[in-house]
Write a protein that holds these residues in place. Sequence first.
Motif, PDB file in Angstrom:
ATOM      1  N   ARG A   1       0.344  -2.999 -20.286  1.00  0.00           N
ATOM      2  CA  ARG A   1      -0.206  -2.670 -21.454  1.00  0.00           C
ATOM      3  C   ARG A   1      -1.615  -2.836 -21.637  1.00  0.00           C
ATOM      4  NH1 ARG A   1       3.017  -5.620 -26.374  1.00  0.00           N
ATOM      5  NH2 ARG A   1       1.481  -4.639 -27.474  1.00  0.00           N
ATOM      6  N   LEU A   2      -2.074  -3.663 -20.785  1.00  0.00           N
ATOM      7  CA  LEU A   2      -3.513  -4.153 -20.537  1.00  0.00           C
ATOM      8  C   LEU A   2      -4.313  -2.829 -19.883  1.00  0.00           C
ATOM      9  CD1 LEU A   2      -5.913  -6.141 -20.861  1.00  0.00           C
ATOM     10  CD2 LEU A   2      -5.124  -6.952 -18.649  1.00  0.00           C
ATOM     11  N   LEU A   3      -3.569  -2.429 -18.889  1.00  0.00           N
ATOM     12  CA  LEU A   3      -4.174  -1.589 -17.994  1.00  0.00           C
ATOM     13  C   LEU A   3      -3.638   0.027 -18.748  1.00  0.00           C
ATOM     14  CD1 LEU A   3      -2.717  -2.688 -14.634  1.00  0.00           C
ATOM     15  CD2 LEU A   3      -5.076  -2.647 -15.315  1.00  0.00           C
ATOM     16  N   GLY A   4      -3.141   0.107 -19.664  1.00  0.00           N
ATOM     17  CA  GLY A   4      -2.691   1.419 -20.266  1.00  0.00           C
ATOM     18  C   GLY A   4      -1.864   2.135 -19.190  1.00  0.00           C
ATOM     19  N   ALA A   5      -1.069   1.486 -18.370  1.00  0.00           N
ATOM     20  CA  ALA A   5      -0.409   1.742 -17.321  1.00  0.00           C
ATOM     21  C   ALA A   5       0.553   3.042 -17.652  1.00  0.00           C
ATOM     22  CB  ALA A   5       0.409   0.685 -16.753  1.00  0.00           C
ATOM     23  N   ARG A   6       0.257   4.090 -16.730  1.00  0.00           N
ATOM     24  CA  ARG A   6       1.202   5.291 -16.693  1.00  0.00           C
ATOM     25  C   ARG A   6       2.441   5.057 -16.146  1.00  0.00           C
ATOM     26  NH1 ARG A   6      -0.275  10.612 -17.926  1.00  0.00           N
ATOM     27  NH2 ARG A   6       1.132  12.077 -16.948  1.00  0.00           N
ATOM     28  N   GLY A   7       3.238   4.183 -16.657  1.00  0.00           N
ATOM     29  CA  GLY A   7       4.903   3.903 -16.079  1.00  0.00           C
ATOM     30  C   GLY A   7       4.786   2.443 -16.306  1.00  0.00           C
TER      31      GLY A   7
ATOM     32  N   ASP B   1       2.213  -7.634  -4.622  1.00  0.00           N
ATOM     33  CA  ASP B   1       2.937  -6.279  -4.469  1.00  0.00           C
ATOM     34  C   ASP B   1       3.031  -5.480  -6.057  1.00  0.00           C
ATOM     35  OD1 ASP B   1       2.764  -6.229  -1.765  1.00  0.00           O
ATOM     36  OD2 ASP B   1       4.900  -6.343  -1.564  1.00  0.00           O
ATOM     37  N   LEU B   2       3.472  -6.360  -6.985  1.00  0.00           N
ATOM     38  CA  LEU B   2       3.542  -6.147  -8.600  1.00  0.00           C
ATOM     39  C   LEU B   2       2.018  -5.622  -8.829  1.00  0.00           C
ATOM     40  CD1 LEU B   2       6.372  -8.795  -9.186  1.00  0.00           C
ATOM     41  CD2 LEU B   2       6.659  -6.451  -9.294  1.00  0.00           C
ATOM     42  N   ARG B   3       1.110  -6.530  -8.409  1.00  0.00           N
ATOM     43  CA  ARG B   3      -0.379  -6.321  -8.675  1.00  0.00           C
ATOM     44  C   ARG B   3      -0.780  -5.044  -8.463  1.00  0.00           C
ATOM     45  NH1 ARG B   3      -2.781  -8.888  -5.660  1.00  0.00           N
ATOM     46  NH2 ARG B   3      -3.761  -7.284  -4.430  1.00  0.00           N
ATOM     47  N   MET B   4      -0.272  -4.523  -7.078  1.00  0.00           N
ATOM     48  CA  MET B   4      -1.097  -3.285  -6.695  1.00  0.00           C
ATOM     49  C   MET B   4      -0.350  -2.051  -7.426  1.00  0.00           C
ATOM     50  SD  MET B   4      -1.125  -4.371  -2.678  1.00  0.00           S
ATOM     51  CE  MET B   4      -1.862  -2.674  -2.162  1.00  0.00           C
ATOM     52  N   ALA B   5       1.132  -2.240  -7.459  1.00  0.00           N
ATOM     53  CA  ALA B   5       1.525  -1.201  -8.109  1.00  0.00           C
ATOM     54  C   ALA B   5       1.279  -1.038  -9.491  1.00  0.00           C
ATOM     55  CB  ALA B   5       3.200  -1.612  -8.476  1.00  0.00           C
ATOM     56  N   LEU B   6       0.971  -2.082 -10.285  1.00  0.00           N
ATOM     57  CA  LEU B   6       0.312  -1.813 -11.843  1.00  0.00           C
ATOM     58  C   LEU B   6      -1.175  -1.399 -11.594  1.00  0.00           C
ATOM     59  CD1 LEU B   6       1.603  -5.554 -13.085  1.00  0.00           C
ATOM     60  CD2 LEU B   6       1.997  -3.193 -14.138  1.00  0.00           C
ATOM     61  N   SER B   7      -1.777  -1.692 -10.650  1.00  0.00           N
ATOM     62  CA  SER B   7      -2.984  -1.224 -10.593  1.00  0.00           C
ATOM     63  C   SER B   7      -3.315   0.568 -10.046  1.00  0.00           C
ATOM     64  CB  SER B   7      -3.854  -1.867  -9.232  1.00  0.00           C
ATOM     65  OG  SER B   7      -4.201  -3.365  -9.669  1.00  0.00           O
TER      66      SER B   7
ATOM     67  N   VAL C   1     -10.553  -5.526 -12.026  1.00  0.00           N
ATOM     68  CA  VAL C   1     -10.389  -7.088 -12.406  1.00  0.00           C
ATOM     69  C   VAL C   1      -9.281  -7.617 -11.559  1.00  0.00           C
ATOM     70  CG1 VAL C   1     -10.217  -8.743 -14.297  1.00  0.00           C
ATOM     71  CG2 VAL C   1     -11.766  -7.124 -14.768  1.00  0.00           C
ATOM     72  N   LEU C   2      -8.184  -7.046 -11.886  1.00  0.00           N
ATOM     73  CA  LEU C   2      -6.792  -7.375 -11.292  1.00  0.00           C
ATOM     74  C   LEU C   2      -7.010  -7.550  -9.922  1.00  0.00           C
ATOM     75  CD1 LEU C   2      -5.396  -7.094 -13.906  1.00  0.00           C
ATOM     76  CD2 LEU C   2      -3.565  -5.839 -12.781  1.00  0.00           C
TER      77      LEU C   2
ATOM     78  N   HIS D   1       0.630  -1.146  -0.031  1.00  0.00           N
ATOM     79  CA  HIS D   1       0.030   0.098   0.148  1.00  0.00           C
ATOM     80  C   HIS D   1       0.885   1.254   0.000  1.00  0.00           C
ATOM     81  CE1 HIS D   1      -3.795  -2.234   0.294  1.00  0.00           C
ATOM     82  NE2 HIS D   1      -3.340  -2.812   1.471  1.00  0.00           N
ATOM     83  N   GLY D   2       1.826   1.327   0.557  1.00  0.00           N
ATOM     84  CA  GLY D   2       2.651   2.253   0.622  1.00  0.00           C
ATOM     85  C   GLY D   2       3.234   2.725  -0.687  1.00  0.00           C
ATOM     86  N   LEU D   3       3.925   1.744  -1.568  1.00  0.00           N
ATOM     87  CA  LEU D   3       4.196   2.093  -2.838  1.00  0.00           C
ATOM     88  C   LEU D   3       3.106   2.645  -3.608  1.00  0.00           C
ATOM     89  CD1 LEU D   3       6.546   2.368  -5.082  1.00  0.00           C
ATOM     90  CD2 LEU D   3       5.928  -0.083  -5.416  1.00  0.00           C
ATOM     91  N   ALA D   4       1.762   2.029  -3.654  1.00  0.00           N
ATOM     92  CA  ALA D   4       0.697   2.447  -4.488  1.00  0.00           C
ATOM     93  C   ALA D   4       0.459   3.921  -3.992  1.00  0.00           C
ATOM     94  CB  ALA D   4      -0.292   1.522  -4.047  1.00  0.00           C
ATOM     95  N   ALA D   5       0.606   4.261  -2.867  1.00  0.00           N
ATOM     96  CA  ALA D   5       0.372   5.693  -2.526  1.00  0.00           C
ATOM     97  C   ALA D   5       1.279   6.646  -3.220  1.00  0.00           C
ATOM     98  CB  ALA D   5       0.274   5.854  -0.977  1.00  0.00           C
ATOM     99  N   SER D   6       2.635   6.191  -3.224  1.00  0.00           N
ATOM    100  CA  SER D   6       3.384   7.127  -3.739  1.00  0.00           C
ATOM    101  C   SER D   6       3.154   7.311  -5.315  1.00  0.00           C
ATOM    102  CB  SER D   6       4.873   6.653  -3.500  1.00  0.00           C
ATOM    103  OG  SER D   6       5.218   5.360  -3.886  1.00  0.00           O
ATOM    104  N   LEU D   7       3.070   6.047  -5.901  1.00  0.00           N
ATOM    105  CA  LEU D   7       2.580   5.870  -7.191  1.00  0.00           C
ATOM    106  C   LEU D   7       1.423   6.821  -7.781  1.00  0.00           C
ATOM    107  CD1 LEU D   7       3.566   2.076  -8.113  1.00  0.00           C
ATOM    108  CD2 LEU D   7       4.912   4.272  -8.622  1.00  0.00           C
TER     109      LEU D   7
END
Length: 329
Positions: free
Chosen positions: A127-133, A66-72, A87-88, A23-29
């Motif tokens: 790519r599926l998510l259109g991730a910004r990063g 944790d990789l999934r959470m960062a992608l989300s 979905v993820l 959750h910490g990395l998700a917050a900074s991202l």
Amino acid sequence: MSEVAERQNAGRSPAVVALGGGHGLAASLSALRLMTSRLTAVVTVADDGGSSGRLREELDILPPGDLRMALSALCDDSEWGRTWRDVLQHRFSTEGPLDRHAVGNLLIAALWELLGDPVAGLDWVGRLLGARGRVLPMSCTPLAIEADIEVDGRLRTVVGQSRVAVTPGRVAEVRLTPAGAAACEEAVQAVDEADWVVLGPGSWFTSVLPHVLVPELSAALHRTAARRCVTLNLRPDEPTAMTNLEHLRALAEHAPDLRVDVVVADPGAVIHLDELAAQAESMGARLMLRQVGVGDGTARHDGLRLAGAYRDAFEGFWGDLGTGRGMAG
């Protein structure tokens, strides 16, 4: 003028690498994505609990959670991106073996099995998510955390991230096994080419400090021309929890030669202000106090407030990159 300064003064958005997990990395991202599209998340790979732990043990893969959470956290802000993010993040609720498995964990595991390449699999989900990063593991080897924890005046060695996270006491030292595991090459390259590196917030001993314990990644963090920002946690509810001052000292103890440029802290989470400022200064940093919590009393970061703090931190060095003259305050 340094190469980093030339890139920023040319008007390009900064290349930022955020390190952590959960959750910490998700917050900074969630905050950093509002400032730049040149964003890379480098994620810990030592989780051994829940869905990630089960898949790690059964399939002998990196823990994907944790990789999934960062992608989300980096999903495109559109109906497409938000739908695939949901979905993820969706977890099954059954009485069978799929109970509490996250769909994203299974998808990532399937791509890894098909492609045989952890980085390529994560790029496909991005790519599926259109991730910004981009999201990268800190190592392509599943790691384990081992900690020495002081309980009732005696040191006790605890093995496993899930056990370290719930064991009461003061953490004296953390280690990774296997020792000397290779870092993800793409993660090292991202740190080398960054304008800014952000460490924290997050579970300090299981999500933040592990990055300075992978030798090749630690070497990159020490040699990079990037500025380094440490984001401290919000104040926990537990009165016996370690303070931000203790966390910053722990970083200095585990990486004594790591120079830091700015330390971001929420005023409500600071107990020993003078000591915290002195500790930051001893690491080469200025302490920046900004309200970055959601304001409802819970220990959750507000994405917009945190983005504002990062903007102030980064712009404080806009014309002084490479000179050693930080203006953040």
